[in-house]
Design a protein around this motif. Structure first.
Motif, PDB file in Angstrom:
ATOM      1  N   ARG B 506       0.836  -1.207   0.000  1.00 59.91           N
ATOM      2  CA  ARG B 506       0.000   0.000   0.000  1.00 59.91           C
ATOM      3  C   ARG B 506       0.869   1.254   0.000  1.00 59.91           C
ATOM      4  O   ARG B 506       0.590   2.220  -0.705  1.00 59.91           O
ATOM      5  CB  ARG B 506      -0.927   0.016   1.208  1.00 59.91           C
ATOM      6  N   ASP B 509       2.234   1.858  -3.489  1.00 58.47           N
ATOM      7  CA  ASP B 509       1.201   2.428  -4.364  1.00 58.47           C
ATOM      8  C   ASP B 509       0.952   3.886  -4.029  1.00 58.47           C
ATOM      9  O   ASP B 509       0.838   4.733  -4.906  1.00 58.47           O
ATOM     10  CB  ASP B 509      -0.114   1.650  -4.215  1.00 58.47           C
ATOM     11  N   LEU B 510       0.856   4.170  -2.741  1.00 56.96           N
ATOM     12  CA  LEU B 510       0.561   5.545  -2.340  1.00 56.96           C
ATOM     13  C   LEU B 510       1.685   6.491  -2.739  1.00 56.96           C
ATOM     14  O   LEU B 510       1.437   7.593  -3.227  1.00 56.96           O
ATOM     15  CB  LEU B 510       0.322   5.624  -0.825  1.00 56.96           C
ATOM     16  N   GLU B 512       3.723   6.149  -5.190  1.00 51.58           N
ATOM     17  CA  GLU B 512       3.714   6.331  -6.647  1.00 51.58           C
ATOM     18  C   GLU B 512       2.604   7.289  -7.081  1.00 51.58           C
ATOM     19  O   GLU B 512       2.825   8.217  -7.853  1.00 51.58           O
ATOM     20  CB  GLU B 512       3.521   4.973  -7.328  1.00 51.58           C
ATOM     21  N   VAL B 513       1.412   7.066  -6.563  1.00 50.36           N
ATOM     22  CA  VAL B 513       0.272   7.871  -7.015  1.00 50.36           C
ATOM     23  C   VAL B 513       0.365   9.316  -6.523  1.00 50.36           C
ATOM     24  O   VAL B 513       0.010  10.252  -7.232  1.00 50.36           O
ATOM     25  CB  VAL B 513      -1.041   7.213  -6.556  1.00 50.36           C
ATOM     26  N   LEU B 516       2.630  11.122  -8.834  1.00 53.00           N
ATOM     27  CA  LEU B 516       2.113  11.338 -10.182  1.00 53.00           C
ATOM     28  C   LEU B 516       0.936  12.289 -10.209  1.00 53.00           C
ATOM     29  O   LEU B 516       0.784  13.096 -11.117  1.00 53.00           O
ATOM     30  CB  LEU B 516       1.628  10.001 -10.770  1.00 53.00           C
ATOM     31  N   GLY B 517       0.060  12.148  -9.218  1.00 53.55           N
ATOM     32  CA  GLY B 517      -1.251  12.789  -9.344  1.00 53.55           C
ATOM     33  C   GLY B 517      -1.433  14.098  -8.614  1.00 53.55           C
ATOM     34  O   GLY B 517      -2.422  14.787  -8.834  1.00 53.55           O
TER      35      GLY B 517
END
Lengths: 146, 556, 234
Positions: B506, B509-510, B512-513, B516-517
């Motif tokens: 998790r 993922d966090l 990375e996002v 990016l976002g």
């Protein structure tokens, strides 16, 4: 005094932050009625004034104490034990950061990096720096303040 | 002092000031920087003023209160010239002896530097290890000037670069020189200043702004405040030269609200510069008009981000705008605005005076010039340090910093505060620069270098940094607002022994996002420290999670 | 100003200069999920769901299509591994607040998002800002605004204004994706001006009413097992 500040910025929505800063400095907090007056005079929506006042942590929407007790929680001070110092201050004052006691004597704040990292951990009371502070000495520092 | 109408008049004034000063006259400089002030250097300064009067030696000994000398943990710092004798940890009781010996050209032995291992003395600044390994182009003048007296700045050559730029160079030539020098932004971005200036200059709007970002929210960085408090004129001179190059008519200095001395010094500098005609209309007869306003922040970290800062100058909430709306084209009130960090502006005068070729002779291939480093943490010597780019970190931590106190071993070095990263001590021979350090996952940011010793809990450091940023997020975009908070919760659980096997997935993922976002640099770089901890210290996380679930299943 | 031609998912789109990628996509029938976007409001760029991959001058970037201006020769990919991952995570993060919001449920089905992936948050407001912006930009009443920052940000109805304006309007209730706006209004009314709403009238529908546009969702939409089962699986 406050009315003077409001008049100075009447009709200037861009000066909202300046006006609130001066009133906060003068009055030590921003009561809702004054927020309403500022919003009306500066021609900004009340919700915008409230957003700014709640966003910036130098503004206080509740009354602050006579003395601001500030524990630096910046990275260096943290490495050097600021958490223990803060725990001690919480114990002595009975407050959590951001809170003011019922006598309106102390407001406890956590703040980051006031730039004196080399003498951390630091306790700052009413702008006066107490460097190389240990939990043991904190109580004595506070005793000086009425 | 009357208003100067030409560069010739400026040089005349400088000559007058210098002629009235005797370089061999003893001078006592007391450091009034943040740390020394916290160690009550004000009492020491008051004692000096009183003692000089009492001994009746005012005609024989000069005295000034200066900004930060740099050796912060050894304060209160006192520098006695000529000869740059350094006295450390000076107390009011020491003052009579210092005054008496200064008047006679003698040294007070017990106050000088002593090597902690060998006991060997180092009397002069050039011999003290902390100073010896530095290249103090930007901060070297600070102990020599009273920042509230423009005459002091003129005496050390101040505003000669401005005079040269206005009288001998076109605005294009100034811009080209800065481009050629490859001066890269010192606030954390490392973006070539000359290119940014050019974009602003070429923007079609006629009204343009220049801004000094003195917000310095990065935790552990205190060199910008040292520069602004100790030598505001240097920064101002760079700003005026930049405004000339870009074609800006108005400048803003944006800095923190919580340092009264810094506010006083900048205000005095602006007033005195204006009085002399170095600001205002037709500066030094060049036809160039330029004025500067001082603005204070109101205590929120994100207002150090350039587009948010501009919203703040406008009087709005500091909500950042997407980076593809470039502020050099559309900034304050949608006008082209060139923002640079304090240190970036401070580099400009010497680049103009000594030329781009001189500047590029210092540093490494892609990172030129010197860099101010705020050295702190678990390190013996801490303070504001200036070294050429490319200096190995080992030199900074050991030769200048004196290593870790009490003989403990260093474990990691952290750069860039809450938006930077840590590298393990095995990489200590890496050179200080923009690109190499960024590749290692520890971009130097504004230059705050934190040494962490062997007992440091890296998971706790990651959690602490996220906790800081979580409170500073503006809350507009989902990945930063929610993502960071969820990362914080997971790390807190891991530390409390409630970590679970899928936590690392998790977190990955966090991170990375969020990168990016997110809308702005705060969100985008918020997971960088955690990323570097996971890159180099993953076993610690795995062990903690395993220990947690072991303890948990035992409890069952 | 001249027109711009760009490519979205391999299809060509020609739009006037200044058009956003989102509008360009809508024009040629390519659908990009949105949450905080509304045709009557200025684009906000807050939810980040409309994130797309753009390639221009050899560089790839991830931007929100509701704000990013179309450029000549821009290559846009509205779906990709990274784009889908970002969207999935955003849905999961927002479902930690509002797991039952119909739009989020539909998106979770499409993107394989797990509503239980993250620890639940107390508030079911997703902070899309639609109510705040609608009241400011369209109704110009500023009856509701944001307060605080970061993850403790919330919407707040101003009692003095809400008492006069909200009952006759209620337009933000229909555009709220989670029904939090009306919950917040009723709570404010109950606490600050009980029994003082202006007059009894039925709620008014509004163009772009979200509730009318949500297709029915099959009950068995959850693709991933709940978090506790994943935990047991190791």
């Amino acid at each position: 005094m406050i009315d003077g500040i409001i008049e100075k910025y009447r009709g200037k929505p861009g000066a909202l932050i300046h006006a609130l800063t001066e009133i906060q400095h003068e009055n030590r907090w921003l009561p809702r009625e004054i927020m309403q007056k500022v919003a009306d005079a500066l021609e900004v929506p009340f919700s915008q004034a409230m957003q700014i006042a709640s966003f910036y942590k130098t503004f206080s929407l509740t009354p602050k104490g006579r003395h601001e007790v500030h524990v630096c929680t910046g990275m260096t001070c943290h490495l050097r034990g600021a958490a223990k110092l803060m725990a001690k201050l919480e114990e002595i004052t009975g407050l959590k950061p951001g809170e003011t006691d019922t006598q309106a004597k102390f407001t406890l704040e956590a703040g980051s990096c006031l730039g004196s990292c080399s003498i951390g951990p630091e306790l700052i009371v009413d702008g006066k720096h107490y460097g190389r502070m240990t939990p043991e000495r904190a109580a004595d520092v506070l005793k000086q303040y009425e | 002092m009357p208003s100067l109408q030409t560069t010739a008049e400026l040089e005349e004034l400088r000559e007058q000031i210098r002629a009235a000063r005797d370089p061999s006259k003893p001078c006592i400089a007391v450091c009034g920087g943040a740390a020394c002030d916290g160690l009550d250097s004000a009492a020491v300064a008051a004692a000096f003023a009183a003692e000089i009067a009492a001994q009746g030696v005012a005609a024989k000994v000069d005295f000034r209160i200066t900004g930060c000398h740099g050796y912060c943990n050894k304060g209160p710092n006192v520098l006695v010239g000529p000869g740059d004798v350094c006295y450390f940890e000076v107390k009011p009781e020491d003052v009579p002896e210092v005054v008496a010996s200064a008047a006679k050209g003698e040294v007070v032995d017990r106050l000088v530097y002593r090597d902690p291992a060998t006991g060997e003395k180092a009397v002069h600044m050039s011999e003290v290890p902390f100073y010896k390994h530095q290249m103090r182009i930007l901060i070297g003048d600070i102990p020599r000037i009273d920042p509230t007296r423009i005459a002091d700045y003129l005496a050390v050559g101040g505003y000669s670069a401005l005079a040269k730029a206005l009288s001998q160079m076109t605005s294009d030539q100034v811009l080209q020189e800065v481009k050629k020098a490859n001066l890269r932004g010192r606030g954390g971005g490392g973006f070539p200043a000359g290119l940014k200036w050019e974009t602003t200059k070429n923007a079609p709007e006629k009204t343009k702004y220049v801004i000094v970002n003195g917000h310095e929210g990065e935790s552990g960085a205190f060199m910008d405040r040292a520069m602004l408090t100790g030598n505001p004129h240097r920064v101002l001179e760079g700003l005026i030269i930049g405004a000339y190059a870009i074609g800006a008519q108005q400048g803003y200095i944006y800095t923190r609200h919580d340092s009264p001395s810094m506010a006083r010094h900048i205000t005095a500098a602006l007033e005195q510069a204006k009085e002399l005609g170095l600001l205002g209309k037709n500066i030094l007869g060049s036809g160039f008009d330029f004025d500067v306003e001082l603005h204070f922040d109101v205590g929120i970290f994100v207002s150090g981000e350039s587009s948010a800062l501009m919203r703040s100058i406008e009087g709005n909430t500091p909500e950042p705008r997407p980076k593809y709306i470039r502020t050099s084209v559309s900034g304050i009130w949608d006008k082209p605005s060139n923002l640079n960090n304090v240190e970036t502006w401070a580099n400009v005068p010497e680049i103009i005076n000594r030329g781009a070729d001189w500047f590029t002779s210092i540093g490494s291939e892609k990172s030129k010039g010197t860099k101010l480093v705020s050295l702190s943490g678990h390190v013996v010597n801490s303070g504001v340090v200036e070294v050429p780019m490319g200096t190995p970190l080992r030199t900074i931590v050991f030769d200048i910093g004196g290593g870790v106190p009490e003989g403990r071993a260093p474990k990691a070095i952290h750069f860039g505060g809450a938006m930077g990263g840590s590298i393990p001590i095995s990489m200590i021979d890496a050179p200080l620069d923009f690109d190499g350090m960024a590749k290692l996952g520890a971009p130097i940011g504004a230059g705050g270098l934190l040494v962490m010793d062997e007992d440091t809990d890296m998971i706790e450091m990651a959690r602490y940094l996220l906790d800081f940023l979580v409170k500073e997020s503006c809350g507009k975009c989902t990945p930063c607002r929610e993502g960071m908070y969820q990362m914080l919760k997971i790390l807190t659980n891991i530390i409390e022994g409630k970590g679970r096997k899928f936590d690392l997935e998790r977190l990955a993922d966090l991170t990375e996002v969020t990168s990016l976002g997110s809308l702005c640099a705060l969100g985008k770089t918020s997971s960088d420290p955690l990323k570097s901890m996971l890159r180099y210290f993953k076993p610690e996380f795995e062990a903690r999670i395993a220990a947690g679930s072991a303890a948990g299943s035992e409890a069952k | 100003m001249s027109d711009i031609t760009l490519h979205i998912d391999g299809k060509e789109a020609t739009v006037p200069a200044g058009t956003t990628v989102l509008k360009a996509a809508q024009k040629i029938g390519v659908s990009i999920p949105t949450l905080c976007h509304h045709p009557k409001l200025e684009d906000y760029g807050g939810c980040r769901l409309c994130l797309v991959e753009v390639e221009s001058r050899g560089r790839t970037n991830y931007v929100v299509s509701c704000l990013y201006p179309a450029e000549t020769g821009l290559v846009v990919r509205t779906r990709s591994e990274k784009v889908d991952k970002v969207r999935r995570l955003i849905i999961e993060e927002l479902m930690a607040r509002a797991p039952d919001a119909p739009e989020l449920v539909r998106l979770a089905y499409e993107y394989g998002a797990d509503r239980n992936r993250f620890e639940k948050e107390a508030s079911f407001c997703v902070l899309c800002g639609l109510c705040v912006r609608y009241c400011a930009e369209v109704k110009q009443k500023h009856a509701v605004g944001f307060i605080e920052n970061g993850h403790v940000r919330e919407i707040s109805f101003i009692p003095e204004i809400a008492a006069k304006e909200c009952w006759d309007c209620q337009e933000c209730f229909a555009i709220c994706p989670t029904s939090y706006a009306q919950a917040a209004y009723f709570l404010t009314e109950a606490l600050a001006f009980p029994g003082q709403r202006k007059k009894e009238s039925a709620p008014i529908g509004v163009e772009g009413d979200r509730m009318a546009n949500i297709p029915a969702v099959p009950i068995t939409f959850v693709k991933r097992p709940p978090a506790s089962e994943r935990e047991l699986a190791g």
